[in-house]
Scaffold this motif. Structure first.
Motif, PDB file in Angstrom:
ATOM      1  N   ALA B 188       0.841  -1.195   0.000  1.00 60.61           N
ATOM      2  CA  ALA B 188       0.000   0.000   0.000  1.00 60.61           C
ATOM      3  C   ALA B 188       0.876   1.245   0.000  1.00 60.61           C
ATOM      4  O   ALA B 188       0.627   2.195  -0.762  1.00 60.61           O
ATOM      5  CB  ALA B 188      -0.914  -0.007   1.215  1.00 60.61           C
ATOM      6  N   GLU B 189       1.919   1.239   0.810  1.00 64.22           N
ATOM      7  CA  GLU B 189       2.810   2.396   0.910  1.00 64.22           C
ATOM      8  C   GLU B 189       3.494   2.645  -0.447  1.00 64.22           C
ATOM      9  O   GLU B 189       3.563   3.780  -0.919  1.00 64.22           O
ATOM     10  CB  GLU B 189       3.855   2.137   2.011  1.00 64.22           C
ATOM     11  N   ALA B 190       3.962   1.496  -0.993  1.00 71.18           N
ATOM     12  CA  ALA B 190       4.637   1.609  -2.298  1.00 71.18           C
ATOM     13  C   ALA B 190       3.665   2.172  -3.334  1.00 71.18           C
ATOM     14  O   ALA B 190       4.012   3.079  -4.101  1.00 71.18           O
ATOM     15  CB  ALA B 190       5.152   0.254  -2.739  1.00 71.18           C
ATOM     16  N   ALA B 191       2.458   1.623  -3.327  1.00 70.89           N
ATOM     17  CA  ALA B 191       1.449   2.084  -4.282  1.00 70.89           C
ATOM     18  C   ALA B 191       1.185   3.567  -4.084  1.00 70.89           C
ATOM     19  O   ALA B 191       1.020   4.319  -5.049  1.00 70.89           O
ATOM     20  CB  ALA B 191       0.168   1.278  -4.124  1.00 70.89           C
ATOM     21  N   ARG B 192       1.146   3.974  -2.798  1.00 70.16           N
ATOM     22  CA  ARG B 192       0.900   5.387  -2.508  1.00 70.16           C
ATOM     23  C   ARG B 192       2.029   6.245  -3.101  1.00 70.16           C
ATOM     24  O   ARG B 192       1.774   7.270  -3.732  1.00 70.16           O
ATOM     25  CB  ARG B 192       0.808   5.605  -1.001  1.00 70.16           C
ATOM     26  N   ARG B 193       3.250   5.776  -2.875  1.00 70.55           N
ATOM     27  CA  ARG B 193       4.382   6.550  -3.388  1.00 70.55           C
ATOM     28  C   ARG B 193       4.365   6.630  -4.917  1.00 70.55           C
ATOM     29  O   ARG B 193       4.690   7.667  -5.494  1.00 70.55           O
ATOM     30  CB  ARG B 193       5.707   5.949  -2.920  1.00 70.55           C
ATOM     31  N   VAL B 194       3.981   5.488  -5.483  1.00 71.70           N
ATOM     32  CA  VAL B 194       3.902   5.486  -6.948  1.00 71.70           C
ATOM     33  C   VAL B 194       2.816   6.464  -7.403  1.00 71.70           C
ATOM     34  O   VAL B 194       3.030   7.283  -8.303  1.00 71.70           O
ATOM     35  CB  VAL B 194       3.613   4.065  -7.475  1.00 71.70           C
ATOM     36  N   VAL B 196       1.165   8.878  -5.580  1.00 74.33           N
ATOM     37  CA  VAL B 196       1.256  10.282  -5.173  1.00 74.33           C
ATOM     38  C   VAL B 196       2.551  10.927  -5.661  1.00 74.33           C
ATOM     39  O   VAL B 196       2.534  11.998  -6.253  1.00 74.33           O
ATOM     40  CB  VAL B 196       1.122  10.409  -3.636  1.00 74.33           C
ATOM     41  N   ASP B 197       3.665  10.228  -5.399  1.00 74.11           N
ATOM     42  CA  ASP B 197       4.956  10.849  -5.736  1.00 74.11           C
ATOM     43  C   ASP B 197       5.421  10.517  -7.148  1.00 74.11           C
ATOM     44  O   ASP B 197       6.380  11.111  -7.629  1.00 74.11           O
ATOM     45  CB  ASP B 197       6.046  10.389  -4.749  1.00 74.11           C
ATOM     46  N   GLY B 198       4.745   9.535  -7.752  1.00 71.85           N
ATOM     47  CA  GLY B 198       5.184   9.142  -9.102  1.00 71.85           C
ATOM     48  C   GLY B 198       6.561   8.518  -9.096  1.00 71.85           C
ATOM     49  O   GLY B 198       7.284   8.575 -10.079  1.00 71.85           O
ATOM     50  N   ASP B 199       6.890   7.931  -7.922  1.00 70.03           N
ATOM     51  CA  ASP B 199       8.223   7.335  -7.809  1.00 70.03           C
ATOM     52  C   ASP B 199       8.153   5.856  -8.159  1.00 70.03           C
ATOM     53  O   ASP B 199       7.638   5.054  -7.394  1.00 70.03           O
ATOM     54  CB  ASP B 199       8.739   7.531  -6.375  1.00 70.03           C
ATOM     55  N   TYR B 200       8.661   5.573  -9.354  1.00 70.96           N
ATOM     56  CA  TYR B 200       8.584   4.169  -9.802  1.00 70.96           C
ATOM     57  C   TYR B 200       9.807   3.365  -9.380  1.00 70.96           C
ATOM     58  O   TYR B 200       9.944   2.228  -9.757  1.00 70.96           O
ATOM     59  CB  TYR B 200       8.410   4.119 -11.321  1.00 70.96           C
ATOM     60  N   ASN B 201      10.661   4.003  -8.613  1.00 71.91           N
ATOM     61  CA  ASN B 201      11.856   3.282  -8.180  1.00 71.91           C
ATOM     62  C   ASN B 201      11.593   2.396  -6.970  1.00 71.91           C
ATOM     63  O   ASN B 201      12.395   1.542  -6.647  1.00 71.91           O
ATOM     64  CB  ASN B 201      12.956   4.271  -7.828  1.00 71.91           C
ATOM     65  N   ALA B 218       4.299  -9.654  -8.284  1.00 75.33           N
ATOM     66  CA  ALA B 218       3.616  -9.108  -9.467  1.00 75.33           C
ATOM     67  C   ALA B 218       3.704  -7.587  -9.460  1.00 75.33           C
ATOM     68  O   ALA B 218       3.958  -6.958 -10.499  1.00 75.33           O
ATOM     69  CB  ALA B 218       2.151  -9.555  -9.479  1.00 75.33           C
ATOM     70  N   PHE B 219       3.535  -7.028  -8.245  1.00 74.62           N
ATOM     71  CA  PHE B 219       3.576  -5.569  -8.128  1.00 74.62           C
ATOM     72  C   PHE B 219       4.959  -5.051  -8.534  1.00 74.62           C
ATOM     73  O   PHE B 219       5.080  -4.104  -9.307  1.00 74.62           O
ATOM     74  CB  PHE B 219       3.249  -5.181  -6.685  1.00 74.62           C
ATOM     75  N   ASN B 220       5.963  -5.728  -7.974  1.00 75.61           N
ATOM     76  CA  ASN B 220       7.337  -5.308  -8.292  1.00 75.61           C
ATOM     77  C   ASN B 220       7.622  -5.422  -9.779  1.00 75.61           C
ATOM     78  O   ASN B 220       8.191  -4.516 -10.375  1.00 75.61           O
ATOM     79  CB  ASN B 220       8.346  -6.155  -7.520  1.00 75.61           C
ATOM     80  N   SER B 221       7.204  -6.561 -10.316  1.00 76.10           N
ATOM     81  CA  SER B 221       7.526  -6.753 -11.740  1.00 76.10           C
ATOM     82  C   SER B 221       6.730  -5.769 -12.589  1.00 76.10           C
ATOM     83  O   SER B 221       7.211  -5.279 -13.603  1.00 76.10           O
ATOM     84  CB  SER B 221       7.283  -8.199 -12.168  1.00 76.10           C
ATOM     85  N   MET B 222       5.502  -5.465 -12.072  1.00 77.00           N
ATOM     86  CA  MET B 222       4.714  -4.463 -12.784  1.00 77.00           C
ATOM     87  C   MET B 222       5.448  -3.119 -12.756  1.00 77.00           C
ATOM     88  O   MET B 222       5.544  -2.421 -13.787  1.00 77.00           O
ATOM     89  CB  MET B 222       3.362  -4.321 -12.122  1.00 77.00           C
ATOM     90  N   LEU B 223       5.980  -2.783 -11.584  1.00 77.36           N
ATOM     91  CA  LEU B 223       6.728  -1.527 -11.463  1.00 77.36           C
ATOM     92  C   LEU B 223       7.935  -1.527 -12.381  1.00 77.36           C
ATOM     93  O   LEU B 223       8.214  -0.537 -13.065  1.00 77.36           O
ATOM     94  CB  LEU B 223       7.190  -1.324 -10.018  1.00 77.36           C
ATOM     95  N   THR B 224       8.627  -2.689 -12.376  1.00 79.39           N
ATOM     96  CA  THR B 224       9.808  -2.792 -13.242  1.00 79.39           C
ATOM     97  C   THR B 224       9.405  -2.567 -14.700  1.00 79.39           C
ATOM     98  O   THR B 224      10.056  -1.820 -15.430  1.00 79.39           O
ATOM     99  CB  THR B 224      10.449  -4.175 -13.088  1.00 79.39           C
ATOM    100  N   THR B 225       8.293  -3.250 -15.057  1.00 83.07           N
ATOM    101  CA  THR B 225       7.811  -3.095 -16.433  1.00 83.07           C
ATOM    102  C   THR B 225       7.499  -1.630 -16.724  1.00 83.07           C
ATOM    103  O   THR B 225       7.896  -1.081 -17.750  1.00 83.07           O
ATOM    104  CB  THR B 225       6.546  -3.947 -16.655  1.00 83.07           C
ATOM    105  N   ILE B 226       6.775  -1.031 -15.755  1.00 84.41           N
ATOM    106  CA  ILE B 226       6.414   0.385 -15.964  1.00 84.41           C
ATOM    107  C   ILE B 226       7.668   1.229 -16.090  1.00 84.41           C
ATOM    108  O   ILE B 226       7.755   2.100 -16.968  1.00 84.41           O
ATOM    109  CB  ILE B 226       5.545   0.890 -14.793  1.00 84.41           C
ATOM    110  N   ALA B 231      11.358   4.218 -19.103  1.00 82.75           N
ATOM    111  CA  ALA B 231      12.705   4.478 -19.620  1.00 82.75           C
ATOM    112  C   ALA B 231      12.663   4.496 -21.147  1.00 82.75           C
ATOM    113  O   ALA B 231      13.190   5.406 -21.783  1.00 82.75           O
ATOM    114  CB  ALA B 231      13.665   3.401 -19.123  1.00 82.75           C
ATOM    115  N   GLU B 232      11.954   3.481 -21.674  1.00 81.60           N
ATOM    116  CA  GLU B 232      11.832   3.426 -23.141  1.00 81.60           C
ATOM    117  C   GLU B 232      11.143   4.675 -23.654  1.00 81.60           C
ATOM    118  O   GLU B 232      11.538   5.264 -24.661  1.00 81.60           O
ATOM    119  CB  GLU B 232      11.026   2.193 -23.557  1.00 81.60           C
TER     120      GLU B 232
END
Lengths: 124, 844
Positions: B188-194, B196-201, B218-226, B231-232
């Protein structure tokens, strides 16, 4: 004796042509420019006018127009004399009311023939 | 409320609640059982007490129905019994027991009853003996206190147990839920940061297994994909941005190029227009000058002819025969001169495009008769016979009668001129040639005829069959040229056929209906076909019949005349092209390889010097456009290099003001771009010529003669450098030193005398041998002077073509190798005519 008005500004040409015509029994009136020519034509009533076209002051075309516009002088035949052996000059001269056209230097035989035609048979 | 709680609280609450509910249920069950048990034991005790009482009472009553001595006092031992009583058979209270301290009412006996309420038991029991009721027993027991006592104790334990359990549950839940809620919280925190802060790291660091693990993964890999996509996307965006910027740059460049191009096109167009205007003006000026001159010449001619005639008449009158003869000659010459003047006027008018047609409808037969009448004396003079073949019904035609008459007169007088004691036939016909109907007029004679060579020059201006013809037969030599131009102006032509000794046939054809043609500049054909026609600016408003006028149709602007030789001056001469612009290489390669040059190319760089040393070019062409300074530097380097300094360098430049800088740095010549063959090739030729051992400077204003002399010189293996006038010759002398100068005397701008004077006054040119070639009839004095200053004086008129060629060849051979000559006497400038009087034409 036929009275010829010769209008020519070049003294040599005037003298030469006058002498040759006098020799052939014409009475000559001489004018140096168009204005004098018109006045002489009105007072002395020549039988024929030999008109140089390039004249100082009133030129030959203008003088011809004036003479042909005046009823008193309209009947006097005019032979245009011009150094420009160009058809357009002939047209221009005829347009100004001239009856005939002769290229300078004048071929006397040709000029005399044209004069004879315009003057008609000798009267006196 | 619950919904809003954090997951961990919710889980804790959930577990704790479940635990509490379970415990309570267990406790309640236990208490219920305990209560039942208590009640049963009370009941059983009550039963025992009761039975005892019943037995005792029955025994007592059976003995004494009114006895009162019932041992009820023993009941005090039982804490639950509140009251007891014994009734007689007739329901009289016999005895009673009431616990001390308790206020109790003893009711009347009722039917046998056991009344169990929640906290007390009331029993009415009949006392029977031998089947007879002898009394009634009343018993009331209370066990509320007992229960409380007996239940209170476990309840306390249970409460403690409950609290402990709850505590444990909370702790356990807090511990256990960590595995579930922690990853989710982190998610949830990670999702919030993504979000709210747009931080995909961010990555959720969790070792949780099961579904949560899968979710986290899945969430992590989704983030990685995003992130990868991001990056692309960034890369793509950057690429797009770069491309856009590049595009903008290119656009700007394109615009610039476009602008430059437009500018160039405009400049070139303006230049061309200016050139055309200049050419047109020059042509017009020339023609109007001629016309004016003709006019000015006529006035004195008028007097000469007139006075000659007067004198002739006088002489005839006086019978002075010798004066008649002389005056006749004067008159003849004057008339000839007048004829020339008239022809020149005609030509000038044709050339100026001011020759107009005055179309009239006239009878062809009449015209023919008039013309033949005019020429009859001429024909008779030479004892010729005139035969006219003209159909009576030849009919009318629309044409310029004056011009057609002039053509006819010209042909007839020509025929009579070149025929003696012969026959001149005039054949007139009306024929169709293609779709158009023509009047054909053939003038045949049995005269001297012409050779093919003579025929080829027939219609050219000032060209009779032979130079001597004019003297012998008279005429201006312009008649046929004018006749042809008149015929062509009317959409027809004049053609000729002839055989030497057998006579000639001239054919005029004029359309029956001549189309009105606006004044057209008719370029004249000059003897040399290599000389370009004068610029023809006008085009006929109404297209005249194509085959007829093709020859006089205005020619397109032809490039400047090519140098005399088609092959390069130095066969296989090597040219090194140094330019950064590949277009320059392409253009020059095409241009020069066609001309037989050997070409090498390089860019402006350090290697160009090496390249030059390898290639050993005869000439270097250096494009200075590419960073101009580099071009200059390179030029300076070349000139500083002993190995290369002798190679002439031609600069190509965009600007006009480099001449000083370029020549100061040692450039041999410079050309302003765009460069074409007409500009470049003569420069190359000249520079090559300078490298040849024997080069002849041919100074001659007449193109055919110049060409002829150049050819002759080249045939000898020498290099011919043509100069069209004296000024050009002097300019060329500044660039190279010829072995011999072949010099014409009469030339426009700067004439041969001036060239000779200049050369002899110039220390570097003083020793260059000069062969004078002139058509002038020189006076002895001038000739003598010339012979002092020039090595040889050749007079064109005195020699046949072959003889002249031989003389030139010999002279050049003699002087070409010579380098040291004896001292020359100083030139007497005062005695040298600047404009020599040409020889008077022979009398007609």
């Amino acid at each position: 004796m036929k009275k010829i008005l010769l209008v020519e500004d070049n003294e040599m040409n005037r003298d030469m042509l006058a002498r040759r015509l006098q020799k052939r029994g014409f009475e000559l009136l001489l004018a140096e420019d168009g204005l004098v020519a018109v006045k002489l034509a009105q007072t002395d009533k020549p039988d024929l006018i030999l008109m140089d076209m390039s004249l100082p002051g009133m030129d030959g075309w203008e003088a011809s127009r004036v003479l042909k516009a005046d009823a008193a002088t309209a009947g006097i035949p005019i032979i245009a004399l011009t150094a420009h052996a160009m058809a357009e000059d002939r047209e221009k001269a005829l347009g100004a009311g001239c009856d005939e056209f002769e290229t300078k230097p004048v071929d006397l035989a040709s000029l005399l023939a044209k004069m004879a035609t315009l003057l008609g048979p000798p009267t006196a | 409320m619950f919904d809003r709680m954090p997951l961990r609280w919710r889980l804790t609450l959930l577990i704790t609640s479940i635990c509490a509910v379970t415990l309570l249920a267990a406790f309640s069950g236990y208490l219920a059982v305990e209560l039942i048990k208590i009640r049963q034991s009370v009941s059983e005790r009550m039963e025992g007490t009761q039975r005892l009482l019943v037995e005792n009472a029955t025994a007592i009553l059976s003995r004494d129905p009114t006895a009162t001595n019932f041992p009820l006092k023993s009941l005090a031992a039982d804490p639950t019994v509140v009251a007891a009583a014994v009734y007689s058979a007739d329901d009289h209270l016999l005895t009673k027991y009431i616990r001390t301290g308790v206020v109790e009412f003893i009711p009347r006996p009722r039917a046998i009853t056991l009344n169990f309420s929640t906290d007390q038991v009331v029993i009415f029991r009949p006392l029977r003996y031998n089947g007879q009721q002898i009394g009634t027993l009343y018993l009331k027991a209370e066990f509320a206190g007992l229960e409380r006592e007996r239940l209170l104790e476990p309840l306390r334990g249970m409460a403690i147990l409950f609290l402990l359990s709850m505590l444990f549950a909370v702790l356990a839940s807090r511990f256990m839920q960590r595995g579930i809620s922690d990853p989710i919280s982190k998610l949830a925190e990670a999702a919030r940061r993504v979000a709210v802060d747009g931080d995909y790291n961010v990555r959720v660091d969790s070792k949780a297994g099961g579904e949560t693990g899968v979710l986290v993964e899945a969430f992590n890999s989704m983030l990685t994909t995003i992130q990868q996509r991001d990056a692309e996307l960034v890369v793509a965006k950057t690429t797009a941005e770069t491309a856009r910027e590049r595009l903008a740059e290119i656009n700007v460049m394109l615009e610039e190029v476009n602008h430059t191009l437009e500018q160039k096109v405009q400049d070139r167009t303006a230049e061309l227009e200016k050139m055309m205007l200049t050419a047109k003006d020059a042509n017009q000026a020339k023609s109007s000058f001629l016309a004016k001159m003709s006019h000015e010449l006529r006035t004195p001619m008028n007097a000469i002819i007139g006075y000659s005639e007067i004198l002739l008449e006088d002489a005839r009158d006086t019978g002075n025969q010798s004066a008649v003869d002389d005056l006749g000659k004067i008159l003849g010459a004057a008339r000839h001169l007048l004829g020339l003047i008239n022809d020149v006027l005609d030509l000038s008018k044709i050339e100026a495009g001011r020759m107009d047609l005055f179309l009239e409808n006239f009878d062809v037969g009449t015209l023919v008769r008039e013309a033949t009448t005019t020429v009859a004396p001429l024909i008779e003079k030479k004892h010729n016979r005139l035969v006219i073949e003209c159909p009576a019904n030849i009919g009318l035609m629309v044409a310029d009668t004056t011009k057609l008459r002039q053509v006819l007169l010209n042909l007839l007088s020509n025929a009579s001129k070149f025929t003696a004691n012969g026959q001149i036939t005039l054949v007139v016909s009306r024929e169709f040639a293609g779709p158009q109907e023509f009047i054909f007029i053939k003038v045949k004679d049995t005269g001297i005829g012409m050779t093919t060579e003579q025929m080829s020059r027939l219609f050219h201006t000032f060209s009779q069959a032979d130079a001597s013809t004019t003297a012998k037969f008279g005429g201006t030599g312009l008649g046929l040229a004018i006749s042809r131009q008149f015929a062509r102006l009317m959409g027809g032509d004049v053609t000729a056929a002839s055989e030497p000794g057998k006579g000639s046939v001239f054919t005029v054809r004029i359309p029956v209906h001549v189309a009105p043609v606006r004044a057209t500049a008719v370029p004249f054909e000059i003897v040399s076909s290599r000389t370009p026609a004068p610029f023809a600016m006008h085009t006929p408003a109404a297209p005249p019949p194509a085959p007829m006028l093709a020859a006089v149709a205005p020619k397109p602007l032809t490039p400047a005349p090519k140098p005399a030789s088609a092959t390069p001056t130095l066969p296989g001469a090597r040219v090194l092209i140094i330019a950064d612009d590949p277009t320059v290489h392409n253009v020059l390669n095409q241009l020069l390889s066609k001309e037989g040059y050997t070409i090498a190319g390089t860019a402006t760089s350090k290697e160009s010097r090496t390249r030059a040393k390898e290639f050993r070019p005869n000439i270097i062409i250096l494009d200075t456009l590419a960073p101009e300074v580099e071009g200059w530097n390179l030029l300076a380097q070349f000139k500083a290099d002993a190995e290369l300094s002798s190679i002439p360098v031609i600069l190509l430049t965009m600007v006009d003001d480099v001449k000083t800088a370029g020549t100061a740095l040692g450039a041999a010549d410079y050309l302003i771009k765009p460069v074409d063959g007409s500009k470049l090739l003569p420069v190359l030729d000249r520079l090559c010529a300078a490298q040849k051992e024997t080069s002849i400077l041919v100074v001659e204003d007449d193109p055919p003669t110049r060409l002829m002399v150049c050819r002759l010189v080249e045939r000898e293996g020498w290099m011919a450098v043509p100069a069209e006038n004296g000024r050009r010759a002097l300019d060329l002398l500044k660039t190279f030193t010829p072995s011999v100068v072949l010099l014409d005397l009469l030339m426009p701008e700067v004439d041969g005398f001036s060239v000779l004077r200049e050369m002899r006054a110039h220390p570097e040119w003083r020793e260059i041998p000069v062969v004078v070639l002139t058509s002038l009839d020189l006076t002895g004095e001038v000739r003598r002077l010339l012979q002092q200053q020039a090595e040889r004086v050749l007079q064109k008129g005195r020699y046949t073509k072959e003889e002249l060629l031989k003389e030139v060849r010999d002279a050049v051979r003699e002087f070409a190798g010579r380098s040291i000559r004896g001292s020359r006497p100083p030139l007497d400038l005062t005695r040298m005519p600047t404009t020599p009087a040409p020889q008077a034409p022979p009398p007609a």
